[in-house]
Design a protein around this motif. Sequence first.
Motif, PDB file in Angstrom:
ATOM      1  N   SER A 424     -16.119  11.339  10.060  1.00  0.00           N
ATOM      2  CA  SER A 424     -15.480  10.139   9.325  1.00  0.00           C
ATOM      3  C   SER A 424     -15.089  10.430   7.984  1.00  0.00           C
ATOM      4  CB  SER A 424     -16.825   9.230   9.044  1.00  0.00           C
ATOM      5  OG  SER A 424     -16.621   8.049   8.344  1.00  0.00           O
ATOM      6  N   LEU A 425     -14.059  10.154   7.878  1.00  0.00           N
ATOM      7  CA  LEU A 425     -13.220  10.349   6.654  1.00  0.00           C
ATOM      8  C   LEU A 425     -13.223   9.126   5.543  1.00  0.00           C
ATOM      9  CD1 LEU A 425     -10.223  12.216   7.933  1.00  0.00           C
ATOM     10  CD2 LEU A 425     -12.547  13.202   6.993  1.00  0.00           C
ATOM     11  N   SER A 426     -13.395   9.474   4.161  1.00  0.00           N
ATOM     12  CA  SER A 426     -13.078   8.540   3.073  1.00  0.00           C
ATOM     13  C   SER A 426     -12.281   8.911   2.056  1.00  0.00           C
ATOM     14  CB  SER A 426     -14.513   8.137   2.570  1.00  0.00           C
ATOM     15  OG  SER A 426     -15.129   9.361   2.020  1.00  0.00           O
ATOM     16  N   SER A 427     -11.476   8.367   1.277  1.00  0.00           N
ATOM     17  CA  SER A 427     -10.792   8.621   0.183  1.00  0.00           C
ATOM     18  C   SER A 427     -10.862   7.803  -0.944  1.00  0.00           C
ATOM     19  CB  SER A 427      -9.303   8.824   0.898  1.00  0.00           C
ATOM     20  OG  SER A 427      -8.533   9.723   0.164  1.00  0.00           O
ATOM     21  N   ASP A 428     -10.114   8.522  -2.025  1.00  0.00           N
ATOM     22  CA  ASP A 428      -9.505   7.853  -3.474  1.00  0.00           C
ATOM     23  C   ASP A 428      -8.143   7.547  -3.390  1.00  0.00           C
ATOM     24  OD1 ASP A 428     -12.430   7.896  -3.932  1.00  0.00           O
ATOM     25  OD2 ASP A 428     -12.345   9.669  -5.138  1.00  0.00           O
ATOM     26  N   PHE A 429      -7.521   6.511  -3.999  1.00  0.00           N
ATOM     27  CA  PHE A 429      -6.311   6.454  -4.248  1.00  0.00           C
ATOM     28  C   PHE A 429      -6.266   5.679  -5.557  1.00  0.00           C
ATOM     29  CE2 PHE A 429      -6.158   6.878   0.432  1.00  0.00           C
ATOM     30  CZ  PHE A 429      -5.182   7.759   0.588  1.00  0.00           C
ATOM     31  N   VAL A 481       2.642  -4.847 -11.574  1.00  0.00           N
ATOM     32  CA  VAL A 481       3.158  -3.931 -10.558  1.00  0.00           C
ATOM     33  C   VAL A 481       1.992  -3.096 -10.186  1.00  0.00           C
ATOM     34  CG1 VAL A 481       4.803  -2.094  -9.801  1.00  0.00           C
ATOM     35  CG2 VAL A 481       5.552  -3.963 -11.427  1.00  0.00           C
ATOM     36  N   LYS A 482       1.332  -2.625 -11.016  1.00  0.00           N
ATOM     37  CA  LYS A 482       0.144  -1.704 -10.607  1.00  0.00           C
ATOM     38  C   LYS A 482      -0.854  -2.636  -9.606  1.00  0.00           C
ATOM     39  CE  LYS A 482      -0.240   1.435 -14.686  1.00  0.00           C
ATOM     40  NZ  LYS A 482      -1.353   1.410 -15.851  1.00  0.00           N
ATOM     41  N   LEU A 483      -1.055  -3.824 -10.085  1.00  0.00           N
ATOM     42  CA  LEU A 483      -2.155  -4.720  -9.459  1.00  0.00           C
ATOM     43  C   LEU A 483      -1.524  -5.137  -8.099  1.00  0.00           C
ATOM     44  CD1 LEU A 483      -3.333  -6.792 -12.508  1.00  0.00           C
ATOM     45  CD2 LEU A 483      -4.466  -4.937 -11.115  1.00  0.00           C
ATOM     46  N   ARG A 484      -0.127  -5.449  -8.002  1.00  0.00           N
ATOM     47  CA  ARG A 484       0.451  -5.850  -6.694  1.00  0.00           C
ATOM     48  C   ARG A 484       0.328  -4.430  -5.774  1.00  0.00           C
ATOM     49  NH1 ARG A 484       5.098  -3.836  -4.513  1.00  0.00           N
ATOM     50  NH2 ARG A 484       6.363  -3.936  -6.616  1.00  0.00           N
ATOM     51  N   ARG A 485       0.692  -3.280  -6.354  1.00  0.00           N
ATOM     52  CA  ARG A 485       0.594  -2.224  -5.270  1.00  0.00           C
ATOM     53  C   ARG A 485      -0.922  -1.892  -4.898  1.00  0.00           C
ATOM     54  NH1 ARG A 485       4.797   1.810  -8.735  1.00  0.00           N
ATOM     55  NH2 ARG A 485       6.540   0.791  -8.006  1.00  0.00           N
ATOM     56  N   LEU A 486      -1.787  -2.274  -5.709  1.00  0.00           N
ATOM     57  CA  LEU A 486      -3.232  -2.159  -5.477  1.00  0.00           C
ATOM     58  C   LEU A 486      -3.644  -2.938  -4.514  1.00  0.00           C
ATOM     59  CD1 LEU A 486      -5.825  -0.818  -5.915  1.00  0.00           C
ATOM     60  CD2 LEU A 486      -6.390  -2.544  -7.921  1.00  0.00           C
ATOM     61  N   GLU A 487      -3.168  -4.257  -4.643  1.00  0.00           N
ATOM     62  CA  GLU A 487      -3.574  -5.231  -3.344  1.00  0.00           C
ATOM     63  C   GLU A 487      -2.963  -4.853  -2.153  1.00  0.00           C
ATOM     64  OE1 GLU A 487      -5.813  -7.805  -3.451  1.00  0.00           O
ATOM     65  OE2 GLU A 487      -6.193  -7.101  -5.432  1.00  0.00           O
ATOM     66  N   GLU A 488      -1.990  -4.363  -2.161  1.00  0.00           N
ATOM     67  CA  GLU A 488      -1.065  -3.776  -0.857  1.00  0.00           C
ATOM     68  C   GLU A 488      -1.980  -2.778  -0.223  1.00  0.00           C
ATOM     69  OE1 GLU A 488       2.893  -3.159  -1.736  1.00  0.00           O
ATOM     70  OE2 GLU A 488       3.325  -5.241  -1.982  1.00  0.00           O
ATOM     71  N   LEU A 489      -2.193  -1.779  -1.106  1.00  0.00           N
ATOM     72  CA  LEU A 489      -2.974  -0.656  -0.558  1.00  0.00           C
ATOM     73  C   LEU A 489      -4.283  -1.068  -0.075  1.00  0.00           C
ATOM     74  CD1 LEU A 489      -2.609   1.978  -3.241  1.00  0.00           C
ATOM     75  CD2 LEU A 489      -1.393   1.822  -1.098  1.00  0.00           C
ATOM     76  N   ILE A 490      -5.056  -1.995  -0.566  1.00  0.00           N
ATOM     77  CA  ILE A 490      -6.502  -2.577  -0.036  1.00  0.00           C
ATOM     78  C   ILE A 490      -6.308  -3.226   1.132  1.00  0.00           C
ATOM     79  CG2 ILE A 490      -8.274  -4.413  -0.669  1.00  0.00           C
ATOM     80  CD1 ILE A 490      -7.814  -3.514  -3.559  1.00  0.00           C
ATOM     81  N   THR A 491      -5.276  -3.935   1.291  1.00  0.00           N
ATOM     82  CA  THR A 491      -4.962  -4.738   2.500  1.00  0.00           C
ATOM     83  C   THR A 491      -4.483  -3.709   3.663  1.00  0.00           C
ATOM     84  OG1 THR A 491      -4.005  -6.593   1.301  1.00  0.00           O
ATOM     85  CG2 THR A 491      -3.255  -6.378   3.650  1.00  0.00           C
ATOM     86  N   VAL A 492      -3.826  -2.786   3.624  1.00  0.00           N
ATOM     87  CA  VAL A 492      -3.475  -1.820   4.504  1.00  0.00           C
ATOM     88  C   VAL A 492      -4.808  -0.950   4.805  1.00  0.00           C
ATOM     89  CG1 VAL A 492      -2.231   0.369   5.048  1.00  0.00           C
ATOM     90  CG2 VAL A 492      -1.046  -1.621   3.879  1.00  0.00           C
ATOM     91  N   PHE A 493      -5.544  -0.497   3.749  1.00  0.00           N
ATOM     92  CA  PHE A 493      -6.882   0.322   4.074  1.00  0.00           C
ATOM     93  C   PHE A 493      -7.791  -0.657   5.099  1.00  0.00           C
ATOM     94  CE2 PHE A 493     -11.333   0.241   2.988  1.00  0.00           C
ATOM     95  CZ  PHE A 493     -11.568   1.487   3.371  1.00  0.00           C
TER      96      PHE A 493
END
Length: 588
Positions: A424-429, A481-493
Amino acid sequence: MHPLQCVLQVQRALRWGPLASVSWMLLRTCREHSSLPSTTCPSPERQEDGIQKDFSSRLATGPTFQHFLRSASAPQEKLFSPEVEDPPPYLTVDELLGRQRKVYFETYGCQMNVNDTEIAWSILQKSGYLRTSHLQEADVILLVTCSIREKAEQTIWNRLHQLKALKTRRPRSRMPLRIGILGCMAERLKEEILNREKMVDLLAGPDAYRDLPRLLAVAESGQQAANVLLSLDETYADVMPVQTSPSATSAFVSIMRGCDNMCSYCIVPFTRGRERSRPVASILEEVRKLSEQGLKEVTLLGQNVNSFRDNSEVQFNNTVSTNLSRGFTTNYKTKQGGLRFAHLLDQVSRVDPEMRIRFTSPHPKDFPDEVLQLIHERENICKQIHLPAQSGSSRVLEAMRRGYSREAYVELVHHIRASIPGVSLSSDFIAGFCGETEEDHLQTVSLLREVQYNMGFLFAYSMRQKTRAYHRLKDDVPEEVKLRRLEELITVFREEASKANKTSVGCTQLVLVEGLSKRSANDLCGRNDGNLKVIFPDAEMEDVTNPGLRVRAQPGDYVLVKITSASSQTLRGHVLCRTTLKDFSANC
């Protein structure tokens, strides 16, 4: 030396190439809150009028600069405990005792701060303090703080405003309430905290917890006191942390402190200092004691846990260089010798075959084949690895000074999965690092889809003073922009984690029971080998070790659970039986 003077001690200069950081100790006198209304320090005339006269006279005849230099060169020992025969000249042994004053801890941030809380409490308990879980009962409130992001520090400032009212309303019939800031925020901001919040009585950095009895004794006189010295050798190896939860099934064991990686975004080297590792013997002793207490899981803890290197035994200080993951480099000169992480992991896993072993937080560069092979072979070492990527863009990774490219990282992921089937893998972004373009962001999105992590920790970038990024780079990505990109990363994750976790549906997994589910009193909660939360009904089951016996699972039990559904964060199933780690491994 006048008691109103600040004693500034330059004990060590910590150097990283052109950077030089000065460690210091600040001891200063400020007005006791209950009697002096203004925010300035009391005048010498007021001191001579009799306020704290006895303490001030002893302080005036106290240690000189040479005294501190002499102390700095002395070997580490349990400072200022009741057994110490030579307390500082301005304090008596009795003043260093807690005299059953009650201490209330609040812990913020990472697992390292949880462990720091246990270390601080162990030290204060030996000095005669009591611990309370009720804020209103406290005589001393200690906040163990985090500085990794601005939001973490703002949380502490807000909490201090709340505590200010509590301190102001304190009845005069009770002893004055003392408030202290411990950990990374104390180390980063130092005197700024004392200047900004006069109601804070003491500061203690991550390497100064042994000094808490003295700092509290000084605070009792109405003085503000601080020790934020960073150490090159403090590991608290001889301090046995006191577990804060008597019903706990797991514990954190700190094996090393500090970090030498100097990633450009990270404040940790400046708040936690240089890397230094505990002796293997002291770690094994702590793990044995935890096993004897009945704990079933230990997490080896460190800022860069898999770069562990015990140099305490001369015979192992040879010239063998460190093995890094293929395609990875360091920001420092290659280290040689010492007992490495693979040796420690092997020894810890042998202490108790029924105790699960985890570790966090590692750096991807420190996964040589011998570590991966050991994880694969040893049944009680969890098949779960935290592999912080931070970004999917090689250009951004270079700006972050991570020491690898996207290609090297992906190759390591494939190598880990080939070496440890089912891992099992986890990560930080980090979203929105300096100079990150939309193309860089999309590369991070694609890495999330390619690797398909089981767990993830994602944050918007927060620039920290002192870091290389603060001095060399520009925080040029707008907050929205940071918050929008963060939300996109969370959704994909979440999408990809759901897919990864649903492969467990229909499988039977070994789960370590932690207790009742927070959402239902009819369900129990535990964690599987991959550290995912597993929820299942609290029902009678067979006990494999006692055929015919029907039991209900208790915290600390291993149970087999057949998984029936999965989300991005949780698995659900129904319990089959109670078992042991050994029996489960034998039947796999």
